[in-house]
Design a protein around this motif. Structure first.
Motif, PDB file in Angstrom:
ATOM      1  N   ARG A   1     -11.108   3.115  15.890  1.00 32.36           N
ATOM      2  CA  ARG A   1     -10.795   1.681  15.880  1.00 32.36           C
ATOM      3  C   ARG A   1     -11.241   1.007  17.169  1.00 32.36           C
ATOM      4  O   ARG A   1     -11.862  -0.054  17.147  1.00 32.36           O
ATOM      5  CB  ARG A   1      -9.292   1.455  15.677  1.00 32.36           C
TER       6      ARG A   1
ATOM      7  N   TYR B   1     -15.090  -1.153   8.159  1.00 35.10           N
ATOM      8  CA  TYR B   1     -14.963  -0.579   6.813  1.00 35.10           C
ATOM      9  C   TYR B   1     -14.609   0.900   6.839  1.00 35.10           C
ATOM     10  O   TYR B   1     -13.707   1.342   6.131  1.00 35.10           O
ATOM     11  CB  TYR B   1     -16.235  -0.778   6.001  1.00 35.10           C
TER      12      TYR B   1
ATOM     13  N   TYR C   1     -13.288   2.642   9.213  1.00 32.39           N
ATOM     14  CA  TYR C   1     -11.951   2.815   9.799  1.00 32.39           C
ATOM     15  C   TYR C   1     -10.869   2.578   8.735  1.00 32.39           C
ATOM     16  O   TYR C   1      -9.985   3.413   8.536  1.00 32.39           O
ATOM     17  CB  TYR C   1     -11.764   1.865  10.989  1.00 32.39           C
ATOM     18  N   TYR C   2     -10.952   1.440   8.054  1.00 30.04           N
ATOM     19  CA  TYR C   2      -9.924   1.130   7.052  1.00 30.04           C
ATOM     20  C   TYR C   2      -9.988   2.080   5.861  1.00 30.04           C
ATOM     21  O   TYR C   2      -8.952   2.402   5.273  1.00 30.04           O
ATOM     22  CB  TYR C   2     -10.013  -0.329   6.605  1.00 30.04           C
TER      23      TYR C   2
ATOM     24  N   LEU D   1      -8.245   5.118   7.109  1.00 31.74           N
ATOM     25  CA  LEU D   1      -6.832   4.807   7.277  1.00 31.74           C
ATOM     26  C   LEU D   1      -6.132   4.768   5.916  1.00 31.74           C
ATOM     27  O   LEU D   1      -5.020   5.292   5.757  1.00 31.74           O
ATOM     28  CB  LEU D   1      -6.658   3.478   8.015  1.00 31.74           C
ATOM     29  N   GLY D   2      -6.793   4.200   4.925  1.00 34.59           N
ATOM     30  CA  GLY D   2      -6.252   4.205   3.572  1.00 34.59           C
ATOM     31  C   GLY D   2      -6.095   5.622   3.036  1.00 34.59           C
ATOM     32  O   GLY D   2      -5.083   5.968   2.420  1.00 34.59           O
TER      33      GLY D   2
ATOM     34  N   GLU E   1      -3.113   7.250   4.759  1.00 33.11           N
ATOM     35  CA  GLU E   1      -1.851   6.755   4.199  1.00 33.11           C
ATOM     36  C   GLU E   1      -1.600   7.341   2.809  1.00 33.11           C
ATOM     37  O   GLU E   1      -0.470   7.709   2.479  1.00 33.11           O
ATOM     38  CB  GLU E   1      -1.842   5.225   4.146  1.00 33.11           C
TER      39      GLU E   1
ATOM     40  N   ASN F   1       0.699   1.158   1.434  1.00 36.61           N
ATOM     41  CA  ASN F   1      -0.093   0.962   2.648  1.00 36.61           C
ATOM     42  C   ASN F   1      -1.543   1.354   2.406  1.00 36.61           C
ATOM     43  O   ASN F   1      -2.458   0.700   2.912  1.00 36.61           O
ATOM     44  CB  ASN F   1       0.477   1.777   3.822  1.00 36.61           C
TER      45      ASN F   1
ATOM     46  N   LYS G   1      -3.383  -1.429   0.717  1.00 36.04           N
ATOM     47  CA  LYS G   1      -3.683  -2.525   1.642  1.00 36.04           C
ATOM     48  C   LYS G   1      -4.956  -2.229   2.445  1.00 36.04           C
ATOM     49  O   LYS G   1      -5.794  -3.095   2.628  1.00 36.04           O
ATOM     50  CB  LYS G   1      -2.515  -2.740   2.610  1.00 36.04           C
ATOM     51  N   HIS G   2      -5.091  -0.998   2.904  1.00 38.93           N
ATOM     52  CA  HIS G   2      -6.249  -0.633   3.720  1.00 38.93           C
ATOM     53  C   HIS G   2      -7.517  -0.521   2.878  1.00 38.93           C
ATOM     54  O   HIS G   2      -8.595  -0.918   3.326  1.00 38.93           O
ATOM     55  CB  HIS G   2      -5.995   0.665   4.488  1.00 38.93           C
TER      56      HIS G   2
ATOM     57  N   ILE H   1      -9.258  -3.929   2.123  1.00 34.67           N
ATOM     58  CA  ILE H   1      -9.899  -4.698   3.194  1.00 34.67           C
ATOM     59  C   ILE H   1     -11.407  -4.618   3.063  1.00 34.67           C
ATOM     60  O   ILE H   1     -12.000  -3.697   2.725  1.00 34.67           O
ATOM     61  CB  ILE H   1      -9.433  -4.185   4.577  1.00 34.67           C
TER      62      ILE H   1
END
Length: 170
Positions: free
Chosen positions: A132, A145, A147-148, A151-152, A155, A163, A166-167, A170
């Motif tokens: 990040r 992109y 990173y998310y 992260l998704g 989660e 969560n 949400k990721h 994005i």
């Protein structure tokens, strides 16, 4: 990654594509064996050292993915460390700050992915934080992109579906 034709001679390009075909068919061992076959012949191709390192890096990354698909944790980690070493060695040939940033980002991404795939979620979080910090400085709407996406995935693996969504959105 860029088109292989712009980076490698045709026999290497063919080996990479063939390994991808093996993997598409679920034959990750065949994909790895094919990569190892071309890997044994790299040094006699007369490639410039930077190209040779880049090619070895690409092969080690693909092997990492295929070992991970086979849940072969030790082998995946070994080739991931080799990939990081090769990526860092490439930096000795290139003094461009953008390339240096991209390699640091790639290394953090790959380490995050490895940790997620093998259930080391706290270690993955630390590497994601590193990713990040690198990516958020880039003035590009798509810079975050990967990173998310990871992260998704993290989660989701932790069981936090809301969560994760949400990721991923994005």
């Amino acid at each position: 990654r860029p088109n292989y034709k712009k980076r490698y001679p045709s026999d290497i390009e063919t080996a990479l594509i063939l390994s991808s075909n093996y993997a598409s068919d679920g034959d990750y061992n065949g994909a790895i064996e094919n990569l190892e076959k071309i890997e044994r012949h790299l040094d006699v191709l007369g490639l410039k050292e930077e190209t040779l390192l880049d090619c070895k890096s690409e092969i080690s990354f693909q092997k990492f993915i295929y070992y991970a698909h086979n849940q072969m944790e030790n082998e995946a980690e070994k080739v991931l460390l080799e990939n990081i070493r090769l990526n860092n060695e490439i930096l000795s040939f290139i003094s461009d700050t953008i390339v240096h940033r991209q390699i640091r980002s790639t290394n953090a991404f790959n380490q995050s992915l490895h940790n997620i795939l093998f259930g080391r979620y706290d270690a993955a979080s630390k590497k994601l934080e590193e990713l990040r910090k690198i990516q958020e400085k880039i003035n590009d709407p798509s810079a975050m992109y990967n990173y998310y996406g990871l992260l998704g995935m993290l989660e989701l693996m932790r069981g936090n579906c809301h969560n994760a969504i949400k990721h991923f959105a994005i």
